[in-house]
Design an enzyme around this catalytic site. Sequence first.
Site, PDB file in Angstrom:
ATOM      1  N   TYR A 148       0.834  -1.208   0.000  1.00 29.36           N
ATOM      2  CA  TYR A 148       0.000   0.000   0.000  1.00 29.36           C
ATOM      3  C   TYR A 148       0.866   1.255   0.000  1.00 29.36           C
ATOM      4  CZ  TYR A 148      -3.096   3.653   1.742  1.00 29.36           C
ATOM      5  OH  TYR A 148      -3.779   4.843   1.901  1.00 29.36           O
ATOM      6  N   LYS A 152       1.115   4.286  -2.952  1.00 26.44           N
ATOM      7  CA  LYS A 152       0.896   5.720  -2.736  1.00 26.44           C
ATOM      8  C   LYS A 152       2.151   6.530  -3.037  1.00 26.44           C
ATOM      9  CE  LYS A 152      -3.433   5.546  -1.660  1.00 26.44           C
ATOM     10  NZ  LYS A 152      -4.431   6.123  -2.587  1.00 26.44           N
TER      11      LYS A 152
END
Length: 289
Positions: A148, A152
């Site tokens: 994750y 990002k």
Amino acid sequence: MSREPDVVLVTGGSSGIGRALARAWARRGARVFATSRRPDAMAPFDVPGIEPLALDVTDPASIDAAVARVLASAGRIDVLVNNAGYGMVVPMLLGTPDALRRQLETNVVGPAALVRAVAPGMVARGHGLIVNVGSVSGVLATPFAGAYCASKAALHAISDAMRMELAPLGVAVVMLQPGAVRSGFGDAALAGVGDLDLAGSPYEPVRASIEQRATSSQDGAMDADVFAERVVALLARANPPSVIRMGRHSVLMPLLRWLLPVRVTDRILSRRFGLGTLRPAGRGDRDAS
């Protein structure tokens, strides 16, 4: 002459930050298209001016169809909010290549594809706004959320390039890096951890810490509607900020990355998420002898 209301396309608009941003734009008089993979399951909006729309950001055909529908209905897209995404919580050692690809497809490839579909119209008109929703986790990576955080961080880098490339053409690109904002993100991430088989893995003793990481984004979280109202007020300016950080830890986490040595941040985060309790295989036997 009065200015026509903005036409805003918000991906991932069914809940959390996306839903709150859609409502905040609509309160300002914008015509908002809030997307979801299943718009029929989307809770009704209590603000006029929001139209549900089907969109799967990992499906090129779905992207083309959604953009075409907005253009046919509204004639243009003034603001694109790339919010759709999810967070995979799993130790990197246990994450599969396919799971990593899905994470990147949703959080990186999908937003880039939306920009490619929408930005040419903005360039042709000489104005537009693209808002990519990243995360402070893309500035400071944390244990158990490497995929994750990587997604990002990649979105941040892409946004930096887009901002420089599109600015001369009249299109502004803003990177939104939320901290803790109230949403269903933690529940969804925790559900994924529930399906995680840790039996026999070196991380089995720290399952509780992995679960804690899944829900940590909701610790002391800022109300999503308050967050959205403040963000949209900044975005509505003639010259919006290039990067907007808001929500709990949205300033602290970047400061930790920029001001402290890597060994120090590693120690802080390892302690925070229980990694200090793990030992190499056989260490206990050697220590006992």
